[in-house]
Motif scaffolding. Structure first.
Motif, PDB file in Angstrom:
ATOM      1  N   ALA A  11     -21.111 -43.397 -28.740  1.00 38.87           N
ATOM      2  CA  ALA A  11     -19.809 -44.042 -28.604  1.00 38.87           C
ATOM      3  C   ALA A  11     -18.986 -43.876 -29.876  1.00 38.87           C
ATOM      4  N   ALA A  12     -19.641 -43.996 -31.041  1.00 39.46           N
ATOM      5  CA  ALA A  12     -18.936 -43.823 -32.310  1.00 39.46           C
ATOM      6  C   ALA A  12     -18.452 -42.393 -32.470  1.00 39.46           C
ATOM      7  N   ARG A  13     -19.275 -41.435 -32.069  1.00 35.52           N
ATOM      8  CA  ARG A  13     -18.873 -40.026 -32.158  1.00 35.52           C
ATOM      9  C   ARG A  13     -17.697 -39.743 -31.232  1.00 35.52           C
ATOM     10  N   ALA A  14     -17.731 -40.303 -30.020  1.00 36.34           N
ATOM     11  CA  ALA A  14     -16.627 -40.091 -29.083  1.00 36.34           C
ATOM     12  C   ALA A  14     -15.334 -40.689 -29.638  1.00 36.34           C
ATOM     13  N   HIS A  15     -15.448 -41.848 -30.280  1.00 37.30           N
ATOM     14  CA  HIS A  15     -14.273 -42.475 -30.888  1.00 37.30           C
ATOM     15  C   HIS A  15     -13.711 -41.582 -31.992  1.00 37.30           C
ATOM     16  N   ALA A  16     -14.586 -41.016 -32.830  1.00 37.44           N
ATOM     17  CA  ALA A  16     -14.133 -40.139 -33.912  1.00 37.44           C
ATOM     18  C   ALA A  16     -13.482 -38.874 -33.358  1.00 37.44           C
ATOM     19  N   ASP A  17     -14.043 -38.315 -32.306  1.00 36.31           N
ATOM     20  CA  ASP A  17     -13.443 -37.125 -31.703  1.00 36.31           C
ATOM     21  C   ASP A  17     -12.050 -37.434 -31.153  1.00 36.31           C
ATOM     22  N   ASP A  18     -11.903 -38.627 -30.552  1.00 39.06           N
ATOM     23  CA  ASP A  18     -10.593 -39.013 -30.036  1.00 39.06           C
ATOM     24  C   ASP A  18      -9.620 -39.255 -31.184  1.00 39.06           C
ATOM     25  N   LEU A  19     -10.103 -39.809 -32.303  1.00 39.15           N
ATOM     26  CA  LEU A  19      -9.257 -39.988 -33.479  1.00 39.15           C
ATOM     27  C   LEU A  19      -8.779 -38.643 -34.012  1.00 39.15           C
ATOM     28  N   ALA A  20      -9.631 -37.628 -33.965  1.00 31.74           N
ATOM     29  CA  ALA A  20      -9.217 -36.288 -34.396  1.00 31.74           C
ATOM     30  C   ALA A  20      -8.048 -35.798 -33.549  1.00 31.74           C
ATOM     31  N   ASP A  21      -8.096 -36.052 -32.244  1.00 29.66           N
ATOM     32  CA  ASP A  21      -6.977 -35.692 -31.362  1.00 29.66           C
ATOM     33  C   ASP A  21      -5.725 -36.469 -31.742  1.00 29.66           C
ATOM     34  N   PHE A  22      -5.904 -37.769 -32.017  1.00 27.84           N
ATOM     35  CA  PHE A  22      -4.772 -38.632 -32.346  1.00 27.84           C
ATOM     36  C   PHE A  22      -4.103 -38.187 -33.646  1.00 27.84           C
ATOM     37  N   VAL A  23      -4.905 -37.896 -34.672  1.00 24.39           N
ATOM     38  CA  VAL A  23      -4.349 -37.448 -35.952  1.00 24.39           C
ATOM     39  C   VAL A  23      -3.634 -36.111 -35.790  1.00 24.39           C
ATOM     40  N   ALA A  24      -4.219 -35.204 -35.026  1.00 28.68           N
ATOM     41  CA  ALA A  24      -3.596 -33.895 -34.812  1.00 28.68           C
ATOM     42  C   ALA A  24      -2.237 -34.035 -34.137  1.00 28.68           C
ATOM     43  N   ALA A  25      -2.099 -35.046 -33.277  1.00 24.40           N
ATOM     44  CA  ALA A  25      -0.842 -35.265 -32.558  1.00 24.40           C
ATOM     45  C   ALA A  25       0.162 -36.068 -33.368  1.00 24.40           C
ATOM     46  N   SER A  26      -0.233 -36.493 -34.581  1.00 17.69           N
ATOM     47  CA  SER A  26       0.591 -37.425 -35.364  1.00 17.69           C
ATOM     48  C   SER A  26       0.852 -36.918 -36.781  1.00 17.69           C
ATOM     49  N   PRO A  27       1.513 -35.770 -36.941  1.00 21.59           N
ATOM     50  CA  PRO A  27       1.758 -35.256 -38.297  1.00 21.59           C
ATOM     51  C   PRO A  27       2.831 -36.028 -39.060  1.00 21.59           C
ATOM     52  N   SER A  28       3.623 -36.849 -38.362  1.00 22.32           N
ATOM     53  CA  SER A  28       4.632 -37.682 -39.013  1.00 22.32           C
ATOM     54  C   SER A  28       4.604 -39.063 -38.372  1.00 22.32           C
ATOM     55  N   SER A  29       5.273 -40.020 -38.986  1.00 16.36           N
ATOM     56  CA  SER A  29       5.325 -41.364 -38.406  1.00 16.36           C
ATOM     57  C   SER A  29       6.002 -41.345 -37.044  1.00 16.36           C
ATOM     58  N   PHE A  30       6.976 -40.480 -36.856  1.00 17.07           N
ATOM     59  CA  PHE A  30       7.679 -40.404 -35.578  1.00 17.07           C
ATOM     60  C   PHE A  30       6.769 -39.841 -34.487  1.00 17.07           C
ATOM     61  N   HIS A  31       5.964 -38.859 -34.843  1.00 16.28           N
ATOM     62  CA  HIS A  31       4.981 -38.338 -33.897  1.00 16.28           C
ATOM     63  C   HIS A  31       3.913 -39.381 -33.587  1.00 16.28           C
ATOM     64  N   ALA A  32       3.504 -40.148 -34.603  1.00 17.05           N
ATOM     65  CA  ALA A  32       2.499 -41.188 -34.378  1.00 17.05           C
ATOM     66  C   ALA A  32       3.021 -42.230 -33.401  1.00 17.05           C
ATOM     67  N   ALA A  33       4.267 -42.675 -33.588  1.00 17.17           N
ATOM     68  CA  ALA A  33       4.848 -43.651 -32.671  1.00 17.17           C
ATOM     69  C   ALA A  33       4.939 -43.075 -31.263  1.00 17.17           C
ATOM     70  N   ALA A  34       5.305 -41.796 -31.157  1.00 11.57           N
ATOM     71  CA  ALA A  34       5.394 -41.161 -29.842  1.00 11.57           C
ATOM     72  C   ALA A  34       4.024 -41.047 -29.183  1.00 11.57           C
ATOM     73  N   GLU A  35       2.989 -40.759 -29.985  1.00 12.61           N
ATOM     74  CA  GLU A  35       1.640 -40.638 -29.429  1.00 12.61           C
ATOM     75  C   GLU A  35       1.111 -41.998 -28.990  1.00 12.61           C
ATOM     76  N   VAL A  36       1.397 -43.049 -29.770  1.00 17.40           N
ATOM     77  CA  VAL A  36       1.025 -44.398 -29.344  1.00 17.40           C
ATOM     78  C   VAL A  36       1.701 -44.716 -28.009  1.00 17.40           C
ATOM     79  N   ALA A  37       2.988 -44.419 -27.919  1.00 21.22           N
ATOM     80  CA  ALA A  37       3.730 -44.685 -26.688  1.00 21.22           C
ATOM     81  C   ALA A  37       3.158 -43.892 -25.517  1.00 21.22           C
ATOM     82  N   ARG A  38       2.830 -42.640 -25.756  1.00 20.48           N
ATOM     83  CA  ARG A  38       2.285 -41.801 -24.680  1.00 20.48           C
ATOM     84  C   ARG A  38       0.972 -42.372 -24.160  1.00 20.48           C
ATOM     85  N   ARG A  39       0.101 -42.767 -25.081  1.00 19.43           N
ATOM     86  CA  ARG A  39      -1.201 -43.291 -24.674  1.00 19.43           C
ATOM     87  C   ARG A  39      -1.057 -44.625 -23.938  1.00 19.43           C
TER      88      ARG A  39
END
Length: 430
Positions: A11-39
């Motif tokens: 479960a911890a590994r799956a969470h880390a893998d998903d975090l890798a996806d999240f970070v990759a989708a969030s190179p700026s604060s605006f992208h991070a907010a958009a990714e939060v909204a998308r999810r």
């Protein structure tokens, strides 16, 4: 160090893998907010417009985006005018290099970009990495689009042959030695804004304004003995943002409103319309109360029964610099989230908050560690004291221990990342 069962490790590994996806989708604060909204939209949350009326639908799930910030909440079925709020706070921005006006520059046959330093990055960690440019563009019709060039830039280090003392005292001049290269040629023959525009599917001639930063383009990775480590850019503070999103998306609160508040500009003081020192959270809380029929008295009563957890990264003890840490209180990466304590209130944690956090972690089955600074090495601060000051809400500062804080690529513990999200889920669910 936390000992995990096989299912817990998976479960911890799956969470880390998903975090890798999240970070990759969030190179700026605006992208991070958009990714939060998308999810959250994918989890059944409804987007609200600040310029429109807001419903108070019991059982409703909502979010609102303001620039690079986003606030999301779940209203329980039995919510009333005095229902308390559990706020899990984090921030979307990270130290970086920000694009200056007239950004296309260069010399000696190299194309470069003009940048200024955003926040407090470890500048030497940005050397010799493939960097992205990412952020928002405002176009001639007033619309805003997100841009992300992918790997495009590099800040090349001077060879040891040309600076024989580099290993003794490497220090970059913040103006002359931090301008990345992105191509070959003469500045008048190229335009970095054209690259940004192309990545956003528009034309450079349409750009009327921009907020653009650099970001490490390498993907987050799990590694080390027993897959204990996770390294990525922008873990400060996307690790907390991700933990909160995962927890809120699955929550079913019963007695209080569960809320995720992700602010921008923490790294530069939070004093903006989308920062924690701005009015965003107060505005949202007031509008929720008004929609629930609360008068001013009931709004204040609701705040008195509310609680904010401010989540941001803290320092794990460093094996090569143990003298920089408190001699007794030495949180270790991989041994659980940290409770951040400071007598001078650089963190908002107090005795009631400590007791409540420890009870919450016990209920979640999560081991927690304490963090306090060496008296000779003062700590920074967080959104916690700001939120407590603005709202008068009980606030506790927590996070995960990391190494290489403010580096272009930071180091966390895989189990800590998952445990923080588990604690957040318990906090949201009551």
């Amino acid at each position: 160090m936390t000992t995990l069962t096989a299912p817990g490790r998976a479960a911890a590994r799956a969470h880390a893998d998903d975090l890798a996806d999240f970070v990759a989708a969030s190179p700026s604060s605006f992208h991070a907010a958009a990714e939060v909204a998308r999810r959250l939209a994918g989890a059944g949350f409804t987007a609200l417009d600040e310029a429109a009326g807001w419903p108070a639908q019991p059982g409703g799930r909502f979010f609102v985006v303001r620039d690079g910030a986003v606030i999301a909440w779940v209203v329980p079925e039995a919510a009333g005018a005095q229902t308390g709020v559990h706020v899990f706070g984090a921030h979307s921005d990270s130290p970086a290099l920000a694009l200056k006006p007239q950004p296309t520059t260069g010399r000696a046959g190299w194309l470069q970009v003009g940048v200024e330093i955003y926040g407090g990055p470890l500048l030497n960690s940005w050397l010799d990495r493939e960097l992205r440019l990412a952020g928002r563009l405002v176009l001639d019709d007033g619309t805003t689009v997100l841009a992300d060039t992918g790997p495009l830039l590099r800040l090349p280090q001077l060879a040891i042959h040309l600076d024989r003392e580099a290993n003794d005292h490497l220090a970059l001049h913040k103006q002359t030695q931090t301008q990345p290269v992105w191509g070959l040629g003469r500045p008048e023959s190229a335009d970095i804004l054209a690259e940004l525009a192309a990545s956003a599917g528009t034309a450079a001639s349409r750009i009327r304004g921009y907020d653009i930063v650099t970001a490490d383009s390498a993907r987050g990775a799990v590694f080390g003995k027993d897959d204990a480590f996770f390294a990525a850019g922008r873990l400060d503070d996307l690790a907390s943002v991700h933990a909160g999103v995962v927890a809120l998306a699955a929550v079913e609160p019963t007695e209080h409103i569960a809320m995720l508040a992700v602010f921008d500009h923490e790294e530069v003081g939070s004093a903006t319309r989308s920062g924690a020192a701005g009015p965003f959270l107060q505005d949202v809380l007031e509008r929720i109360r008004l929609a629930l029929g609360a008068d001013r008295e009931q709004q204040l009563r609701a705040l008195s029964s509310s609680w904010c957890i401010s989540s941001d990264v803290g320092h794990s003890v460093h094996p090569n610099y143990t003298d920089k840490h408190d001699p007794l209180v030495q949180p270790l990466l991989g041994s659980g989230p940290i409770l951040k304590i400071n007598a001078n209130q650089r963190y908002a944690t107090d005795a009631p908050g400590t007791a409540a956090w420890n009870a919450l972690c016990a209920a979640a089955g999560v081991h927690s560690q304490e963090f306090v600074s060496n008296n000779a090495v003062p700590c920074g601060s967080t959104i916690g004291p700001i939120t407590a000051t603005r709202l008068g809400i009980r606030t506790t500062d927590v996070g995960i221990p990391i190494l290489s804080m403010h580096s272009a690529r930071e180091l966390a513990g895989v189990s800590d990342l998952h445990d923080l999200s588990r604690a957040a889920a318990t906090f949201f669910g009551g």
